[in-house]
Design an enzyme around this catalytic site. Structure first.
Site, short mmCIF file in Angstrom:
data_model
loop_
_atom_site.label_atom_id
_atom_site.label_comp_id
_atom_site.label_asym_id
_atom_site.label_seq_id
_atom_site.Cartn_x
_atom_site.Cartn_y
_atom_site.Cartn_z
N LYS A 1 18.30 -98.65 8.02
CA LYS A 1 17.30 -98.05 8.91
C LYS A 1 17.99 -97.49 10.15
O LYS A 1 19.00 -98.08 10.61
CB LYS A 1 16.30 -99.16 9.27
CG LYS A 1 15.09 -98.74 10.06
CD LYS A 1 14.15 -99.95 10.20
CE LYS A 1 12.92 -99.63 11.01
NZ LYS A 1 11.97 -100.77 11.04
N SER B 1 7.22 -99.65 9.88
CA SER B 1 8.08 -98.57 10.31
C SER B 1 9.23 -98.28 9.34
O SER B 1 9.77 -97.18 9.34
CB SER B 1 8.65 -98.89 11.69
OG SER B 1 9.41 -100.08 11.64
N SER C 1 6.97 -104.48 9.45
CA SER C 1 7.66 -103.26 9.04
C SER C 1 8.59 -103.36 7.85
O SER C 1 9.08 -102.33 7.39
CB SER C 1 8.46 -102.70 10.22
OG SER C 1 7.58 -102.05 11.08
N1 GLN Z 1 3.06 -101.78 12.72
C1 GLN Z 1 3.67 -102.65 13.65
C2 GLN Z 1 3.85 -101.97 14.99
O1 GLN Z 1 3.55 -100.84 15.08
C3 GLN Z 1 4.94 -103.19 13.11
C4 GLN Z 1 6.17 -102.52 13.53
C5 GLN Z 1 7.41 -103.25 13.14
O2 GLN Z 1 7.37 -104.29 12.48
N2 GLN Z 1 8.53 -102.73 13.55
O3 GLN Z 1 4.29 -102.57 15.91
#
Ligand code: GLN
Length: 484
Positions: free
Chosen positions: A75, A152, A176
């Site tokens: 990532k 994400s 995410s």
């Molecule tokens: N959807 C969650 C957020 O927007 C998770 C993001 C993540 O785990 N990086 O914070």
């Protein structure tokens, strides 16, 4: 078709010298060039560097480490020396930021002989659930390119689902890893907080961020987790709790395992296909010898609201380092220092990052700290206690990963709260710091993957992996591939 192999299969062929690491790397490069145009999972390619490393490994001979000579993507928040790493944010992209050091995780993988192919798409600084906040545009779901791959870590999940690499590194702050893995029919684990090192991975919310892989199957997941887990002197929040040999117990089955079904995770109005697939998965586990128990996690409904107070608070602090002074986006002819900061950050950050900085700064301000931040921290403890109580009665807990299968690109446009609700089943584990994974448990009528979440107690990755492996082996879902 080398790109379609799993890590275990590729390793066996490398060891027998049926194939070389260079061939594996070339297969992934060719595959990426052929299909990535339609999904946009990859944002930086380090292909020349990967080929050189593969040649070196082939010359030296493949070791017995199952990741030696195996290519992967990371990532776009994992620092690698000399490789562009931008968190998919213009604030770093505009000057093509290349870190001068490696993250502990990519370093450990390098030591094992794994080969980095480059970086995958993510929501900006990992804030989002669809990659739609990325400055490189959305990643599309390999199963249906009109839909999101999740987020994400949507780039990582889509890249693995599309066989562009054998695995991908991801991060999970509030779901995410699990949500995109679920949306793409892959498997991904969020380890216990403190099990994997965050050193050299750009932070969103430091007390919630975790590092983990997305893979094609559970055996591969155990292999990658094994390689990256364990104490790191560069990250004071990692624990010296011994890392078990995950592979040794993986195939021990679920006979006698007690599995909890939390009633609060089966909510009114839930998508019937998702609910059906998860209930079928529960039956499959029972037929393998596990017992099912209804349990209660009474503070579940507070997990997502609590996350969306604590996460922005930590975001507001973590994002302060992006001021354009030492690295990243800069502006010309500022009137004064304040004007410089304001312009750098206004131009560099996208709307979701700005929203969180503002919410977090507000919730931490002297007048509101007690009402929001302190209150959320107290709720966090209650949520953790719910899980601790539950694990006195059961070994693992199962639930859906997401309330629906992957949604259409743009479906939550201009509705940040709808996007936040994507995490509704994924934030409780974060508050409790416990491990949780997602494994495919079927498909909707539209041929979209559905994810099953399996959660364990703190440091209980071993049990979670064992349950997931037994389930996966008893089903055929993980063998299906999207037609790209
Ligand atoms: N959807 C969650 C957020 O927007 C998770 C993001 C993540 O785990 N990086 O914070």
């Amino acid at each position: 078709m080398l790109h379609t192999l799993t890590i275990t299969q590729a390793h066996a062929k490398l060891k027998k010298k049926d194939i070389s690491s260079e061939e594996l790397v070339r297969a992934c490069i060719d595959r990426t060039e052929a299909v990535d145009k339609s999904i946009n999972a990859i944002v930086h390619r380090s292909f020349d560097r990967a080929l050189l490393e593969a040649k070196k490994i082939d010359e030296q001979g493949v070791t017995s480490h199952p990741l030696c000579g195996i290519p992967y993507f990371a990532k776009d928040v994992y620092c690698e020396e000399g490789v562009p790493t931008t968190a998919c944010s213009n604030i770093l992209r505009n000057k093509n930021y290349c870190p001068p050091f490696d993250s502990t995780t990519t370093k450990r993988l390098k030591a094992a002989g794994a080969i980095s192919l480059g970086k995958t798409n993510t929501d900006e600084f990992t804030m989002g659930a669809s990659t739609e906040t990325s400055c490189y545009g959305v990643t599309r779901n390999p199963w249906d390119t009109t839909r999101v791959a999740g987020g994400s870590s949507g780039g990582s999940a889509a890249a693995v689902a599309a066989d562009e690499a054998f695995f991908a590194l991801a991060t999970d702050t509030g779901g995410s890893i699990r949500q995109p893995a679920g949306y793409c029919g892959m498997t991904g684990i969020r380890p216990t907080y403190g099990r994997t090192s965050r050193y050299g991975v750009m932070s969103m919310a430091s007390s919630l961020d975790t590092i983990g892989p997305i893979c094609k199957n559970i055996e591969d997941l155990a292999i990658v987790l094994q390689a990256i887990a364990g104490k790191d002197t560069m990250d004071g929040t990692t624990s010296d709790t011994a890392v078990p040999d995950y592979h040794a117990t993986l195939k021990n089955g679920v006979k006698g395992m007690k599995i909890g079904l939390p009633k609060e995770y089966f909510i009114d109005g839930m998508n019937s296909e998702v609910e059906g697939a998860v209930r079928e998965a529960a039956k499959a586990l029972v037929s393998l010898g596990a017992t099912m128990h209804e349990i209660s996690l009474p503070h579940t409904k507070y997990a997502t609201p609590c996350y969306y107070v604590l996460c922005p608070c930590e975001v507001s602090s973590n994002m302060a380092r992006y001021d354009g002074v030492r690295y990243g986006h800069t502006v010309e002819n500022p009137a004064d220092l304040l004007d410089y900061y304001v312009r750098v950050r206004s131009e560099g950050f996208g709307p979701e990052v700005k929203r969180r900085i503002m919410i977090g700064t507000y919730a931490l301000s002297a007048g509101y700290f007690d009402a929001y931040y302190r209150q959320a921290q107290k709720i966090r403890t209650l949520i953790k206690q719910d899980f601790m109580e539950a694990y006195k009665k059961v070994d693992v807990i199962i639930s859906p990963v997401s309330p629906t299968p992957a949604f259409k690109v743009g479906a939550h446009e201009n509705d940040p709260v709808a996007m936040y609700l994507e995490d509704v089943f994924l934030d409780g584990q974060v508050m409790a710091g416990i491990p949780a994974l997602s494994v495919n448990c079927g498909f909707s009528n539209d041929q979209l993957p559905i994810g099953l979440q399996i959660m364990g107690p703190q440091w209980g990755e071993e049990t979670v992996l064992r349950a997931a492996y037994a389930y996966e082996q008893a089903t055929e879902w993980h063998k299906q591939k999207p037609s790209l």
